[in-house]
Design a protein around this motif. Structure first.
Motif, PDB file in Angstrom:
ATOM      1  N   THR A  40       0.838  -1.206   0.000  1.00 56.79           N
ATOM      2  CA  THR A  40       0.000   0.000   0.000  1.00 56.79           C
ATOM      3  C   THR A  40       0.870   1.252   0.000  1.00 56.79           C
ATOM      4  O   THR A  40       0.605   2.214  -0.730  1.00 56.79           O
ATOM      5  CB  THR A  40      -0.927  -0.003   1.223  1.00 56.79           C
ATOM      6  N   LEU A  41       1.932   1.241   0.815  1.00 52.99           N
ATOM      7  CA  LEU A  41       2.845   2.384   0.852  1.00 52.99           C
ATOM      8  C   LEU A  41       3.560   2.552  -0.483  1.00 52.99           C
ATOM      9  O   LEU A  41       3.745   3.677  -0.965  1.00 52.99           O
ATOM     10  CB  LEU A  41       3.864   2.199   1.974  1.00 52.99           C
ATOM     11  N   ALA A  42       3.970   1.451  -1.100  1.00 54.13           N
ATOM     12  CA  ALA A  42       4.670   1.529  -2.387  1.00 54.13           C
ATOM     13  C   ALA A  42       3.767   2.114  -3.468  1.00 54.13           C
ATOM     14  O   ALA A  42       4.219   2.880  -4.334  1.00 54.13           O
ATOM     15  CB  ALA A  42       5.167   0.145  -2.788  1.00 54.13           C
ATOM     16  N   ARG A  43       2.502   1.776  -3.425  1.00 57.24           N
ATOM     17  CA  ARG A  43       1.566   2.311  -4.412  1.00 57.24           C
ATOM     18  C   ARG A  43       1.214   3.767  -4.120  1.00 57.24           C
ATOM     19  O   ARG A  43       1.006   4.555  -5.051  1.00 57.24           O
ATOM     20  CB  ARG A  43       0.299   1.448  -4.437  1.00 57.24           C
ATOM     21  N   ARG A  44       1.152   4.113  -2.862  1.00 56.66           N
ATOM     22  CA  ARG A  44       0.826   5.501  -2.496  1.00 56.66           C
ATOM     23  C   ARG A  44       1.976   6.440  -2.832  1.00 56.66           C
ATOM     24  O   ARG A  44       1.751   7.592  -3.207  1.00 56.66           O
ATOM     25  CB  ARG A  44       0.503   5.572  -1.002  1.00 56.66           C
ATOM     26  N   TYR A  45       3.215   5.932  -2.713  1.00 55.91           N
ATOM     27  CA  TYR A  45       4.398   6.753  -2.976  1.00 55.91           C
ATOM     28  C   TYR A  45       5.250   6.094  -4.061  1.00 55.91           C
ATOM     29  O   TYR A  45       6.323   5.558  -3.796  1.00 55.91           O
ATOM     30  CB  TYR A  45       5.213   6.935  -1.696  1.00 55.91           C
ATOM     31  N   PRO A  46       4.781   6.100  -5.311  1.00 58.00           N
ATOM     32  CA  PRO A  46       5.478   5.386  -6.381  1.00 58.00           C
ATOM     33  C   PRO A  46       6.859   5.955  -6.683  1.00 58.00           C
ATOM     34  O   PRO A  46       7.689   5.264  -7.278  1.00 58.00           O
ATOM     35  CB  PRO A  46       4.535   5.527  -7.580  1.00 58.00           C
TER      36      PRO A  46
END
Length: 257
Positions: free
Chosen positions: A47-53
């Motif tokens: 989720t963090l990786a997708r929120r902060y690509p």
């Protein structure tokens, strides 16, 4: 400790609610480097990786079993490492810890250590379970005292007599302020879970709080420990329904630029 991802995920939705609230507290800003401490099976790291690509996102966990499952979480900016969060190295713009810091003693020292690995302008965001005074945990400690010879004196917080390292929201806020933190938020929230009596409490704690105890016992010892714990829980909760006031402490702070 040996973790069982399937057992942990029996209550996936209930365990995910606090981290969603934590993510809502994280300021939207440019993060180049993000680390998720105690990432488990990695769903929230993804989720963090997708929120902060634009960020390089690392999931860190000690458990090989959890990290094996985490490999299913895929994103171009995401990778996972095995390691001890209390020995964190490197520098990060966002240090994220979802239900992991409670396994490490001495939170004033731990927060000071994590703060040194936070870049100027970076954010520390964490949430920890705060149910150590709940009967489910007090009765677990009582059971551990009866098994301390077999446990070698060890228990969840270091010894069978150990106390939880989790602090009050006010204390976390004070510690973060003393470190120079700004934009501090610290709060407590209850996430109620309805369980199927004392057996439901067993299933809940087998995913987390029971792990350090059962990991130190052989199969017969595990069964005797569970039977003793179940007997105490059933005396406290004889009915078929348990309202479990699942309490969490959430806190965030920014390191000044």
């Amino acid at each position: 400790m040996t973790w069982n991802p399937d057992q942990y995920h029996l209550f996936r939705e209930a365990r995910s609610a606090p981290v969603r609230d934590l993510h809502a507290l994280i300021p939207d800003q440019a993060y180049a480097s993000v680390i998720d401490l105690g990432c488990g099976t990695g769903e929230h790291t993804l989720t963090l990786a997708r929120r902060y690509p634009q960020a390089q996102v690392t999931g860190l966990d000690q458990s090989a079993e959890m990290l094996e499952r985490a490999q299913a979480q895929q994103a171009p900016n995401l990778h996972f490492l095995q390691g001890d969060l209390s020995q964190l190295t490197g520098q990060y713009d966002l240090i994220h810890a979802n239900a992991s810091l409670q396994w490490v003693p001495d939170h004033p020292t731990l927060l000071t250590h994590l703060w040194t690995h936070l870049n100027p302008g970076g954010v520390l965001a964490a949430q920890v379970p705060a149910n150590h005074d709940h009967p489910s945990h007090r009765l677990l400690t009582d059971t551990a005292l009866d098994f301390q010879d077999e446990l070698g004196g060890d228990a969840r917080f270091g010894t069978a007599h150990g106390a939880s390292p989790v602090l009050s929201p006010a204390r976390y806020a004070e510690l973060l302020d003393a470190l120079g933190g700004t934009d501090i938020t610290a709060l407590s929230k209850i996430y109620p879970v309805v369980l199927n009596g004392s057996d439901g409490l067993i299933d809940w704690t087998k995913g987390t709080a029971l792990v350090p105890y059962l990991s130190r016992l052989d199969e017969p010892g595990q069964q005797r420990f569970l039977a003793a714990y179940r007997k105490r829980l059933h005396a406290a909760y004889p009915g078929e329904r348990v309202y479990y006031a699942f309490t969490r402490t959430l806190f965030t702070a920014r390191r000044p630029a």
